[in-house]
Structure formats: structure tokens, C-alpha cells
Design an enzyme around this catalytic site. Structure first.
Site, PDB file in Angstrom:
ATOM      1  N   GLY A  42       0.814  -1.018   0.104  1.00 40.99           N
ATOM      2  CA  GLY A  42       0.027  -0.091  -0.047  1.00 40.99           C
ATOM      3  C   GLY A  42       0.679   1.144   0.237  1.00 40.99           C
ATOM      4  CB  ALA A  44       3.079   2.380   4.679  1.00 39.23           C
ATOM      5  N   GLY A  45       4.046   0.598   2.163  1.00 41.68           N
ATOM      6  CA  GLY A  45       4.985  -0.353   1.848  1.00 41.68           C
ATOM      7  C   GLY A  45       5.436   0.041   0.376  1.00 41.68           C
ATOM      8  CG  HIS A 266     -15.448   7.122   8.792  1.00 39.21           C
ATOM      9  ND1 HIS A 266     -16.285   7.929   8.271  1.00 39.21           N
ATOM     10  CD2 HIS A 266     -14.187   7.581   7.960  1.00 39.21           C
ATOM     11  CE1 HIS A 266     -15.859   8.932   7.410  1.00 39.21           C
ATOM     12  NE2 HIS A 266     -14.502   8.522   7.463  1.00 39.21           N
ATOM     13  NE  ARG A 337     -12.343  10.073   9.669  1.00 37.33           N
ATOM     14  CZ  ARG A 337     -11.410   9.567   8.908  1.00 37.33           C
ATOM     15  NH1 ARG A 337     -10.799   8.476   9.291  1.00 37.33           N
ATOM     16  NH2 ARG A 337     -11.598  10.169   7.903  1.00 37.33           N
ATOM     17  CG  HIS A 408     -12.434   4.054   8.292  1.00 35.99           C
ATOM     18  ND1 HIS A 408     -12.492   3.865   6.919  1.00 35.99           N
ATOM     19  CD2 HIS A 408     -11.801   5.128   8.112  1.00 35.99           C
ATOM     20  CE1 HIS A 408     -11.933   4.687   6.300  1.00 35.99           C
ATOM     21  NE2 HIS A 408     -11.317   5.474   7.145  1.00 35.99           N
ATOM     22  NE  ARG A 442      -6.895   7.377  10.255  1.00 36.52           N
ATOM     23  CZ  ARG A 442      -7.522   7.726   8.989  1.00 36.52           C
ATOM     24  NH1 ARG A 442      -7.381   9.097   8.879  1.00 36.52           N
ATOM     25  NH2 ARG A 442      -8.443   6.865   8.640  1.00 36.52           N
ATOM     26  CG  LEU A 448      -4.528   8.936   2.416  1.00 38.84           C
ATOM     27  CD1 LEU A 448      -5.145   9.699   1.163  1.00 38.84           C
ATOM     28  CD2 LEU A 448      -4.371   7.268   1.922  1.00 38.84           C
TER      29      LEU A 448
END
Length: 644
Positions: A42, A44-45, A266, A337, A408, A442, A448
Site C-alpha cells: 500500500g 507505506a509499503g 467512521h 470522527r 474503519h 485518528r 495517507l
């Protein structure tokens, strides 16, 4: 084992710069002698693997999907935060830092959060250089919009598909390194164990999901970027393949698991429509920029709407309760959230829910369409509105959306120090798979940001500090540690296939999800958590006696893939309950009913719980050991969160 977070000394604004100077380096010629495994592709990877390849390391990258482009990062919709202050509205690195710490209800590590805020500005430049098509204003400058928990506009976006566009950028960088021969890509391979040699992470064992072949891979360091564990709840906004297996198997080899009870619900998701569903669909938080959240003021009106006797568009303004605007005038619909989710639940608990099930509230765009015109709203959110109409059959341009909270994201994850290394030497964890940046909640558009910060701007520096002290010698996959790990993996697979019980894997996953949502979801209490622990233990025992995994190992076998993952969820679920039970305070997404203010808000107990809980695995059915990393706040004052 004493937890050492390795936070550098000095003023917070100078920590990262000084740390980059003080850590050891690997010279360019020597980088070619080191191998690094990256699990997960993704944001990060993919960004980490591409950066390692660019630096000269030899990289092996693994994903269980058929292409890195199918990583779940692609599903992120609303945007990515950065403290650019392009709007000249008072934003700064320190304000982003402050908003993130406050949004996380003061349960995150200051130094990590400040670094995240600091490098956020570089992420946007990197992505623009890659060609990511961020939205722009009429004059050509990058556009921004607002997200929850902030009073400035700092979110960069590409319509409602920001994650997809950012992932394509990272994928292009990764593909370049694959073409250059610096990254070797292994698709359709799932990590099933971590291999330790002399107390260090030196490789992984994988299963080829097409052929079933069990294989070993050796390296000097292992980087996990495998996402979160939201699918422990069965129904979530995560892709159905998203799982915790890589992180959990690493945990069982010595990597501490931090804050597992910190899960994010979420507030804007399409409500559950029936037992047939296997996942839920997110409606981006960005919609709360223009959409207004409301329910009928009177229960009688809500009942008429549920029965189909009254349309929401026919309910006059004075009979509507815009409850977020009423309760939180300073932030309105853009509260964080956890706050928005709990309020939606409370409204439905009062009988004011508007769907047939009674579990939904309205998100209404009528005022925004009247103000800005339909074409303007379509330009911002068109793909989200289309998605909503395709799923529900209702046109959100003409009637309010129905939304309800859903699982989420997970703020918990593998414990890491300032260098992103776990408690296992040579094992790193990036992005959502670690715990480091978001505390107990978060903020929107920060996932992201963290994934790309870790992959592009943190791990390329910090991994060199470890490798510089490592000999160049490679460990052969013929080593006894690899043979033993392979044997353990094969043994577990054979056991799963041999049970031949009467219930499917999905039956057990649904049952676990129901327990987790009812007792360890949006609202938790001691009695419910104790009940959940007992029910999970019974369910896990039944799983190993009565699950029916069809097919064999030597083929594409979705049932076996799921069984491996659900077996881990059944263990992780109990640890989440243990963590929630121990933490008797409320903070962020962790809401203990016994600890709330008179107004029903989360009430922290800073004198007792201002720490990161890091759990050590002690073996099957043995209680985990709790270790604590005390959180020290030198730059942000601990206060009761208020968004009023």
C-alpha cells in the site's frame, strides 16, 4: 523488557533534524550488500520499497493481491493533510501537530506526531512531482478543503479518490525500481510467519496463494506495512482481504502489540442493509464540508420516516435537529470522527434513527446545492454520489444520504520506537500496522499522510542506522530457523484442513464480529467486556473443533486463506477486549460508559492511563503481559477535549 522509545533529546522542532544527523549511515557502495523484505505494498509499503530501491538496497516486496495497485490504500477517498498553509488561514506545522495530538485525545507520542507534521509538507511536493492529479483552484494552485478536528483547510485531495491517485504515484515509483532490478515483486504471496535468527528478524515464510507452495525468504531486515485489523469486526469499510496475520504472527515471535482496543468507527458510512452483507462502504468525511447531519426532532416523525409515511424532504426545517451544529457550534459538522460517531449512535438510541432498522441519520446537501449549484457539488463529490446511488438506489442530489458509523481504521498496532522498529531487532512496522501517530482517535486525512511519511521520509533514514551495525553475511533459507518456521506453518495448515467440521469459516468470522461490535465497539463497559472475553474463548475453542475448511493446500483455496486469518482474529479479538477492560478510562474511540462527563463526552483519567499499553505474547491460552510506555507531554497541555 523495558520499552525504550529512543526519542531524541532537545526541542521538539529540532529532534528529527538532529536525529538524522546522529544516526549511522550506510555508504552507497555498501547498500548493495544488504537485502530488505517489505511486506505490503500500500502507500507505506510501496513508498518504502521504492525508496529502498532508489537508495541501492536489494528489496523483496510482497503482497497477497494480484497487483500492488490493489492494496487497500486505494480505497481512501477524502484527502491527505499537510501543513502547507496555502490558504493563509493560520495553519502551521505546530498547529497540525497540536490538532493531531488533541484529536487523538492525548494518547500519542509527541515526538512522532511532530515529525509526521514536519514531513507532511514534503509529501505533497513528492506526489506532485510524481504527477498525482490533486485538485486545483481556478488559478492553478493546489486546492484544499477542511476535515474533522481542524479549523483550517489543510487537506489536499483528488476528488473522492485521493488514495487511488496517491497509490498510483507510489506504484509508479515502485515499478521503476522493479524495472531497474532493485526490487523483486512477489504478488499473491501471503506472509504466515516471521523467522528469527540469533534474536533478530532475518526473514519470512510465505504461502503462494495460487499454488499453495510454502516458501522462505531471507533478508537483513524485515519491514511490515500490512495495514490494520478492522476486519476483526467482520463488517468494516476495509477490503475483505485486509487482515492482521502478518502483524499477529510477528507479535507471537516477540513484537509487542500496542493499544489494540483503539479502533476507529467512521461516522459516515452507508448503513447495514441485512445479514447478507460481507463489507460496508465508506462515504468520505469530506462530505461533511458541505453536508449537514440531522435527525427529526420528534420520535414520532422518525417513526413515520422509517415506515415510509413521510419523506425527509417534506419535513420542515423547524422540525429538524442539526445536532452536531447545535452541540458543537465552533466545529459543527466537522467534529472528529469519534465525537460524530457517538452522537449518531445516541440519536438512534433515542429512537430518532431514520432507516428501516432505525440505525441511520441524514447527511443533507440541499443547502450546499442551493448555495453553490449542483455542478459545483458534482465536481467535488461526483464519484461518491454515484457510488451511493448505485448501492442504495437513491439520488443524494434530490434526497438526503442516510449514514451510520462503521469500523474503519485501527489506531493500535505493533509497538515501535522513534525509528519505527518493533521490540524485535530488525523488524520494522509502518503505516496503519503500527501504533505510533494517532493516539486514541485518528483525524480524517491523516492515514495517507502517515503511510507516505513513514515510507518516503522516515524509514529510509532509520533503517540505515540498524543495517550499518549489521554484517553483510546473508542467512541461508536452509538454516534450521527457516526449516522450523516452515514446518510450523505447514502443521497449522494441515490441522485446519483436517478438522472437517460443520461450520464455515465465515460463520465463525460473523460470530466474532457480532461479539466485537456489541461489546467492544462504539461503547464499552466492564460487564460487556467480561462477557465478550468468555464468548470469544468459547468461539475459538469451537473453531478448532468444528470449522470446515474445504479443498486442499495445493491449489487456490479462498477458504484456507480465510481460515488462517480468522484463526488470528480469534486471538487478537481477545487481546483487544483485555486492553479495553484494563483501560477503564474513556479516550477518543475507546469509550467506557463508566467514564464520561455529565454531557456524555469521553472522560480521560490522565493520572492512571497516560501511557501506551504494549502487550507481550506468552503462548497459546496464556495471559499476555502488559508493558507501559509513559507518555510525556512537554509541548501540549493536557486538557479535556472540547469542540464546542
Amino acid at each position: 523488557m523495558k520499552l525504550d522509545s529512543k526519542i531524541p533529546e532537545g526541542p521538539i522542532a529540532e529532534k528529527w533534524s538532529k536525529h538524522k544527523f546522529n544516526i549511522k549511515l550506510v555508504n552507497p557502495a555498501n547498500k548493495r550488500k544488504y537485502d530488505i523484505i517489505v511486506v505490503g505494498t500500500g502507500l507505506a509499503g510501496a513508498s518504502a520499497a521504492a525508496s529502498f530501491g532508489e537508495l541501492g538496497y536489494n528489496v523483496k516486496a510482497f503482497c497477497f493481491q494480484d497487483s500492488p495497485r490493489r492494496a487497500h490504500s486505494i480505497a481512501a477517498q477524502g484527502g491527505i493533510n499537510a501543513a502547507k498553509n496555502y490558504q493563509n488561514d493560520g495553519d502551521s506545522v505546530f498547529r497540525l501537530f497540536y490538532d493531531t495530538v488533541k484529536g487523538g485525545d492525548y494518547r500519542s507520542r509527541e515526538a512522532n506526531v511532530y515529525r509526521l507534521s514536519e514531513v507532511s509538507v514534503d509529501i505533497i511536493d513528492q506526489c506532485v512531482a510524481q504527477g498525482v492529479p490533486f485538485a486545483r483552484e481556478y488559478g492553478g494552485l493546489l486546492a484544499n478543503r477542511s476535515f474533522g478536528g481542524a479549523q483550517v483547510s489543510r487537506t489536499f485531495y483528488a476528488r473522492g479518490q485521493t488514495g487511488q491517485q496517491l497509490l498510483l504515484g507510489a506504484y509508479s515509483a515502485l515499478s521503476r525500481q522493479v524495472a531497474n532490478g532493485k526490487v523483486k515483486m512477489y504478488a499473491r504471496e501471503e506472509m504466515l510467519d516471521l523467522v528469527m535468527v540469533d534474536g533478530k528478524a532475518r526473514g519470512i515464510v510465505t504461502r503462494n496463494l495460487v499454488t499453495g507452495k510454502i516458501e522462505s525468504h531471507s533478508a537483513h531486515a524485515v519491514v511490515l506495512a500490512t495495514g490494520g485489523y478492522g476486519n476483526v469486526f467482520y463488517l468494516s469499510t476495509n477490503a475483505m482481504g485486509s487482515n492482521a496475520t502478518a502483524a499477529w504472527r510477528a507479535h507471537k515471535k516477540g513484537a509487542y502489540f500496542a493499544n489494540p482496543c483503539f479502533t476507529q468507527i467512521h461516522p459516515t458510512c452507508i448503513p447495514v442493509s441485512g445479514d447478507h452483507q460481507s463489507k460496508l462502504t465508506l462515504m468520505s468525511e469530506s462530505l461533511r464540508n458541505d453536508g449537514r447531519v440531522w435527525v427529526p426532532k420528534e420520535v414520532s416523525d422518525a417513526e413515520k420516516i422509517r415506515k415510509g409515511e413521510l419523506k425527509p424532504t417534506d419535513l420542515p426545517e423547524e422540525k429538524r435537529d442539526y445536532y452536531l451544529e447545535r452541540r458543537y457550534p465552533a466545529f459543527g459538522n466537522l467534529v472528529p470522527r469519534d465525537v460524530a460517531s457517538r452522537n449518531a449512535k445516541n440519536m438512534c438510541d433515542e429512537g430518532k434513527g431514520v432507516s428501516k432498522s432505525g440505525l441511520a441519520v441524514y447527511l443533507d446537501f440541499a443547502d450546499a446545492i442551493k448555495r453553490d449549484g449542483r455542478s459545483a457539488i458534482e465536481g467535488k463529490y461526483g464519484n461518491l454520489f454515484d457510488m451511493y446511488q448505485q448501492i442504495t438506489g437513491e439520488n443524494p442530489y434530490e434526497t438526503p444520504m442516510m449514514i451510520y458509523p462503521a469500523v474503519h481504521y485501527t489506531m493500535g498496532g505493533l509497538w515501535v520506537d522513534y525509528n519505527l522498529m518493533t521490540t524485535v531487532d530488525g523488524l520494522y512496522s509502518l503505516g496503519e500496522s503500527n501504533f505510533s501517530d494517532h493516539g486514541a482517535n485518528r483525524l480524517g486525512a491523516s492515514a495517507l499522510m502517515q503511510g507516505l511519511a513513514d515510507g518516503y521520509f522516515v524509514i529510509p533514514y532509520t533503517i540505515g542506522d540498524y543495517l550499518a551495525k549489521m554484517p553483510y553475511d546473508k542467512v541461508s533459507t536452509d538454516h534450521e530457523a527457516f526449516k522450523q518456521a516452515e514446518a510450523d506453518v505447514k502443521s497449522k495448515i494441515e490441522k485446519l484442513l483436517s478438522i472437517k467440521g460443520e461450520k464455515t469459516v465465515d460463520d465463525f468470522h460473523k460470530a466474532l464480529g457480532h461479539i466485537m461490535w456489541e461489546y467492544c465497539g462504539m461503547s464499552r463497559n466492564e460487564e460487556g467486556l467480561k462477557k465478550a472475553k468468555g464468548e470469544i474463548q468459547k468461539l475459538r475453542e469451537e473453531f478448532w473443533q468444528n470449522v470446515n475448511v474445504i479443498g486442499s493446500n495445493d491449489e487456490l483455496n479462498i477458504s484456507l486463506e480465510k481460515a488462517n486469518r480468522v484463526a488470528d482474529f480469534l486471538e487478537l479479538g481477545e487481546l483487544m477486549v483485555d486492553d479495553a477492560l484494563y483501560r477503564s478510562e474513556s479516550c477518543g474511540g475507546h469509550f467506557r460508559e463508566e467514564s464520561q462527563t455529565e454531557e456524555g463526552e469521553a472522560k480521560r483519567k490522565d493520572d492512571e492511563f497516560s501511557f501506551v499499553s504494549a502487550w507481550e505474547y506468552n503462548g497459546p491460552e496464556a495471559p499476555a503481559t502488559l508493558h507501559k510506555e509513559d507518555l510525556v507531554f512537554e509541548n501540549v497541555k493536557l486538557t479535556q477535549r472540547s469542540y464546542k
